[in-house]
Scaffold this active site. Structure first.
Site, PDB file in Angstrom:
ATOM      1  N   SER A 107       1.345  -1.162   0.362  1.00 36.72           N
ATOM      2  CA  SER A 107       0.077  -0.054   0.044  1.00 36.72           C
ATOM      3  C   SER A 107       1.244   1.404   0.062  1.00 36.72           C
ATOM      4  O   SER A 107       0.357   2.616  -0.080  1.00 36.72           O
ATOM      5  CB  SER A 107      -1.012   0.216   1.348  1.00 36.72           C
ATOM      6  OG  SER A 107      -0.697  -0.636   2.261  1.00 36.72           O
ATOM      7  N   HIS A 128      -2.755  -3.482  -6.125  1.00 31.66           N
ATOM      8  CA  HIS A 128      -3.204  -2.767  -4.710  1.00 31.66           C
ATOM      9  C   HIS A 128      -4.817  -2.676  -5.048  1.00 31.66           C
ATOM     10  O   HIS A 128      -5.270  -2.273  -4.982  1.00 31.66           O
ATOM     11  CB  HIS A 128      -2.575  -1.193  -4.343  1.00 31.66           C
ATOM     12  CG  HIS A 128      -2.594  -1.038  -2.967  1.00 31.66           C
ATOM     13  ND1 HIS A 128      -3.633   0.503  -2.742  1.00 31.66           N
ATOM     14  CD2 HIS A 128      -3.014  -1.731  -2.041  1.00 31.66           C
ATOM     15  CE1 HIS A 128      -3.614   0.306  -1.636  1.00 31.66           C
ATOM     16  NE2 HIS A 128      -3.159  -0.445  -0.896  1.00 31.66           N
ATOM     17  N   GLU A 140      -5.541  -0.594  -7.343  1.00 31.52           N
ATOM     18  CA  GLU A 140      -4.719   0.478  -7.652  1.00 31.52           C
ATOM     19  C   GLU A 140      -3.488  -0.249  -8.596  1.00 31.52           C
ATOM     20  O   GLU A 140      -2.658  -1.333  -8.126  1.00 31.52           O
ATOM     21  CB  GLU A 140      -4.374   1.554  -6.720  1.00 31.52           C
ATOM     22  CG  GLU A 140      -3.677   2.283  -6.834  1.00 31.52           C
ATOM     23  CD  GLU A 140      -3.357   3.068  -5.834  1.00 31.52           C
ATOM     24  OE1 GLU A 140      -3.402   3.085  -4.462  1.00 31.52           O
ATOM     25  OE2 GLU A 140      -3.194   4.827  -5.745  1.00 31.52           O
ATOM     26  N   ASN A 178      -2.959   5.527  -0.654  1.00 33.59           N
ATOM     27  CA  ASN A 178      -2.314   6.363   0.620  1.00 33.59           C
ATOM     28  C   ASN A 178      -2.051   7.628   0.416  1.00 33.59           C
ATOM     29  O   ASN A 178      -2.081   8.386   1.582  1.00 33.59           O
ATOM     30  CB  ASN A 178      -1.959   5.883   1.221  1.00 33.59           C
ATOM     31  CG  ASN A 178      -2.670   3.941   2.147  1.00 33.59           C
ATOM     32  OD1 ASN A 178      -3.852   4.101   2.123  1.00 33.59           O
ATOM     33  ND2 ASN A 178      -2.007   2.769   1.154  1.00 33.59           N
TER      34      ASN A 178
HETATM   35  N1  CAA Z   1     -15.297  -9.647   3.991  1.00 33.06           N
HETATM   36  C1  CAA Z   1     -15.674  -9.890   2.523  1.00 33.06           C
HETATM   37  N2  CAA Z   1     -16.776  -9.357   2.343  1.00 33.06           N
HETATM   38  C2  CAA Z   1     -17.909  -8.547   3.531  1.00 33.06           C
HETATM   39  C3  CAA Z   1     -16.540  -8.221   4.470  1.00 33.06           C
HETATM   40  C4  CAA Z   1     -15.562  -9.233   5.022  1.00 33.06           C
HETATM   41  N3  CAA Z   1     -14.292  -8.667   5.674  1.00 33.06           N
HETATM   42  N4  CAA Z   1     -17.270  -7.782   5.478  1.00 33.06           N
HETATM   43  C5  CAA Z   1     -17.860  -7.396   5.324  1.00 33.06           C
HETATM   44  N5  CAA Z   1     -18.655  -7.928   3.727  1.00 33.06           N
HETATM   45  C6  CAA Z   1     -19.731  -8.077   2.819  1.00 33.06           C
HETATM   46  C7  CAA Z   1     -20.310  -7.976   3.939  1.00 33.06           C
HETATM   47  O1  CAA Z   1     -20.718  -9.431   3.795  1.00 33.06           O
HETATM   48  C8  CAA Z   1     -22.087  -7.551   2.602  1.00 33.06           C
HETATM   49  O2  CAA Z   1     -21.995  -7.948   1.672  1.00 33.06           O
HETATM   50  P1  CAA Z   1     -23.459  -8.449   0.803  1.00 33.06           P
HETATM   51  O3  CAA Z   1     -24.067  -7.478   0.860  1.00 33.06           O
HETATM   52  O4  CAA Z   1     -23.073  -9.105  -0.158  1.00 33.06           O
HETATM   53  O5  CAA Z   1     -24.752  -8.755   2.126  1.00 33.06           O
HETATM   54  C9  CAA Z   1     -21.435  -6.144   2.768  1.00 33.06           C
HETATM   55  O6  CAA Z   1     -19.611  -6.341   2.535  1.00 33.06           O
HETATM   56  C10 CAA Z   1     -21.793  -5.116   3.280  1.00 33.06           C
HETATM   57  O7  CAA Z   1     -21.325  -5.900   4.764  1.00 33.06           O
HETATM   58  P2  CAA Z   1     -22.251  -5.351   5.965  1.00 33.06           P
HETATM   59  O8  CAA Z   1     -23.779  -5.193   5.838  1.00 33.06           O
HETATM   60  O9  CAA Z   1     -22.332  -6.609   6.719  1.00 33.06           O
HETATM   61  O10 CAA Z   1     -21.053  -3.356   6.666  1.00 33.06           O
HETATM   62  P3  CAA Z   1     -21.817  -2.901   5.945  1.00 33.06           P
HETATM   63  O11 CAA Z   1     -22.761  -1.834   5.076  1.00 33.06           O
HETATM   64  O12 CAA Z   1     -20.986  -1.578   7.041  1.00 33.06           O
HETATM   65  O13 CAA Z   1     -20.133  -2.459   4.938  1.00 33.06           O
HETATM   66  C11 CAA Z   1     -18.134  -2.952   4.380  1.00 33.06           C
HETATM   67  C12 CAA Z   1     -19.491  -2.858   5.122  1.00 33.06           C
HETATM   68  C13 CAA Z   1     -18.220  -3.348   3.658  1.00 33.06           C
HETATM   69  C14 CAA Z   1     -16.764  -2.452   5.124  1.00 33.06           C
HETATM   70  C15 CAA Z   1     -18.228  -1.048   4.789  1.00 33.06           C
HETATM   71  O14 CAA Z   1     -18.297  -0.282   5.902  1.00 33.06           O
HETATM   72  C16 CAA Z   1     -17.753  -0.012   3.608  1.00 33.06           C
HETATM   73  O15 CAA Z   1     -17.775  -0.123   2.820  1.00 33.06           O
HETATM   74  N6  CAA Z   1     -16.285   0.138   4.605  1.00 33.06           N
HETATM   75  C17 CAA Z   1     -15.574   1.127   3.821  1.00 33.06           C
HETATM   76  C18 CAA Z   1     -13.665   0.213   4.115  1.00 33.06           C
HETATM   77  C19 CAA Z   1     -13.054   0.656   3.348  1.00 33.06           C
HETATM   78  O16 CAA Z   1     -12.900   1.727   3.302  1.00 33.06           O
HETATM   79  N7  CAA Z   1     -11.936   0.317   2.841  1.00 33.06           N
HETATM   80  C20 CAA Z   1     -10.681   0.188   2.399  1.00 33.06           C
HETATM   81  C21 CAA Z   1      -9.487   0.479   3.300  1.00 33.06           C
HETATM   82  S1  CAA Z   1      -8.198   0.992   2.695  1.00 33.06           S
HETATM   83  C22 CAA Z   1      -7.476   0.016   2.259  1.00 33.06           C
HETATM   84  O17 CAA Z   1      -8.190  -1.666   1.867  1.00 33.06           O
HETATM   85  C23 CAA Z   1      -5.911   0.537   1.157  1.00 33.06           C
HETATM   86  C24 CAA Z   1      -5.209   0.570   1.976  1.00 33.06           C
HETATM   87  O18 CAA Z   1      -4.045   0.652   1.256  1.00 33.06           O
HETATM   88  C25 CAA Z   1      -4.815   0.974   3.258  1.00 33.06           C
END
Ligand code: CAA
Length: 270
Positions: A107, A128, A140, A178
Site C-alpha cells: 500500500s 493494490h 490501483e 494512501n
Molecule cells: N470480507 C468480505 N466481505 C465482507 C467483509 C469481509 N471482511 N465484511 C463485510 N463484507 C460484505 C458483507 O458480506 C456484505 O455483503 P452482501 O451485501 O453481499 O451481503 C457487505 O460487505 C456489506 O456488509 P455489512 O452489511 O455487514 O456491513 P456494512 O454495510 O457496514 O459494510 C463495509 C461493511 C463494506 C466494510 C463498509 O463499512 C465499507 O465499505 N467500509 C469502508 C471500507 C474501506 O474504506 N476500505 C478500504 C480501506 S483502505 C485499504 O484497504 C487499502 C490501504 O492501502 C490501507
C-alpha cells in the site's frame, strides 16, 4: 487480504489459485472466511450452490513456495516491510517462470525498490487491492520505473477479470490512494488527541455529514493501526513532508498493542 484476493480470483475470474502462508492459523482463518462468504452468497441467491463449490475447489493451499513454479501471476500480500518483500521477490525470481508476473499488494512501499530485488524487474508491478477485497470495487495498478508496458497491461487485464475497476498510479509514496487517505486519517486522530471531539462524534461527522461508510477512526481500526503507522512512516520518510508525520497517539496505541480490529482493541473495542 491475501485470502480475499484468492477468493476474488477463484470466484470472479474463475482461475485456479494457490495460496501460501507461513502461518497455518492464518490459512485456517482465511479458509473459514471463504466458506462463510460463499455460503452467504449462495443463501442470498447471488451464486448457485455448485458455483460456490467450484470457486472453493479452485483454491489450493500449498505448503511450499516452490509449488508456485508454474504460475502465470503471483500476488504477494505480506506485511508492509521492504526487507521481507525483497526476500520474497528474490525467492520468487528463482522459483517462477521468467514469463510470470510478480505483483505486490503493497500500500505504500516503492514498486521500483521491490522490483530491484527480482531478476526480471520488468515483470514486477503493483496490484493494490482494498479491504474487504471481495467488496471493494477498485484496484490501483502501479508501474515501477522498470515495469514493462506488457506487464502493466497484463496486470490491468487480471484486475478487470476479477471484476474490478482499475486506476493507474505512478510509483510515488502512497500512490493515489494512501497519499490522500493517510493525512485524512491522521487529522482525525489528531482531532481526538487535541480533544476537539469524542471519537464517536468525529466518526459520526464523516459518516452522516459526508456519507462515508465508516468514520476515519473506525476505518483506521479496520485497516489496522500498525499498518496505518507503517504507511505514514514510509510517506513521511520518503517525502520529508510534515503532512505525513504520524500523530503521537497513533504511535502510542501501536506501542500498547492496540492495533484495531485484529487485536480486538483500537479506538474502539471489538
Ligand atoms: N470480507 C468480505 N466481505 C465482507 C467483509 C469481509 N471482511 N465484511 C463485510 N463484507 C460484505 C458483507 O458480506 C456484505 O455483503 P452482501 O451485501 O453481499 O451481503 C457487505 O460487505 C456489506 O456488509 P455489512 O452489511 O455487514 O456491513 P456494512 O454495510 O457496514 O459494510 C463495509 C461493511 C463494506 C466494510 C463498509 O463499512 C465499507 O465499505 N467500509 C469502508 C471500507 C474501506 O474504506 N476500505 C478500504 C480501506 S483502505 C485499504 O484497504 C487499502 C490501504 O492501502 C490501507
Amino acid at each position: 487480504m491475501g485470502m480475499g484476493i484468492a477468493l476474488t480470483t477463484a470466484a470472479k475470474a474463475a482461475l485456479p489459485v494457490m495460496v501460501f502462508d507461513k502461518s497455518s492459523t492464518q490459512i485456517d482463518r482465511g479458509l473459514k472466511l471463504v466458506d462463510s462468504l460463499l455460503a452467504k452468497d449462495v443463501s442470498k441467491g447471488k451464486i448457485a450452490e455448485d458455483e460456490g463449490r467450484m470457486a472453493k475447489a479452485r483454491i489450493r493451499v500449498i505448503s511450499s513456495m516452490d509449488d508456485l513454479k508454474d504460475c502465470d501471476l503471483v500476488v504477494e500480500a505480506v506485511a508492509e516491510n521492504l526487507q521481507v518483500k525483497q526476500a520474497i521477490f528474490s525467492s520468487l525470481s528463482q522459483i517462477c517462470s521468467p514469463s510470470a508476473i510478480l505483483a505486490t499488494n503493497t500500500s505504500s512501499i516503492s514498486i521500483t525498490k521491490i522490483a530491484s530485488s527480482a531478476s526480471k524487474p520488468e515483470m514486477v508491478v503493483g496490484l493494490h487491492f482494498f479491504n474487504p477485497v471481495p467488496v471493494m470495487k477498485l484496484v490501483e495498478v502501479i508501474a515501477g520505473l522498470q515495469t514493462s508496458r506488457a506487464t502493466l497491461q497484463r496486470a490491468r487485464s487480471f484486475a478487470e477479470a476479477c471484476g474490478k475497476e482499475v486506476v493507474q498510479s505512478a510509483d510515488v509514496p502512497g500512490f493515489i490512494s494512501n497519499a490522500l487517505l493517510m493525512p485524512f486519517l491522521n487529522e482525525a486522530i489528531m482531532c481526538l488527541e487535541k480533544g476537539v471531539a469524542t471519537k464517536e462524534d468525529i466518526d459520526k461527522t464523516l459518516r452522516l455529514g459526508m456519507a462515508h461508510p465508516m468514520g476515519p477512526l473506525q476505518l483506521a481500526d479496520f485497516i489496522g493501526l500498525d499498518t496505518c503507522l507503517a504507511i505514514q512512516q514510509t510517506l513521511h520518510r520518503e517525502t520529508g513532508d510534515d503532512k505525513y508525520r504520524p500523530s503521537v497517539l497513533l504511535g502510542r496505541m501501536v506501542d500498547a498493542g492496540w492495533l484495531g480490529r485484529k487485536s480486538a482493541k483500537g479506538f474502539y473495542e471489538y
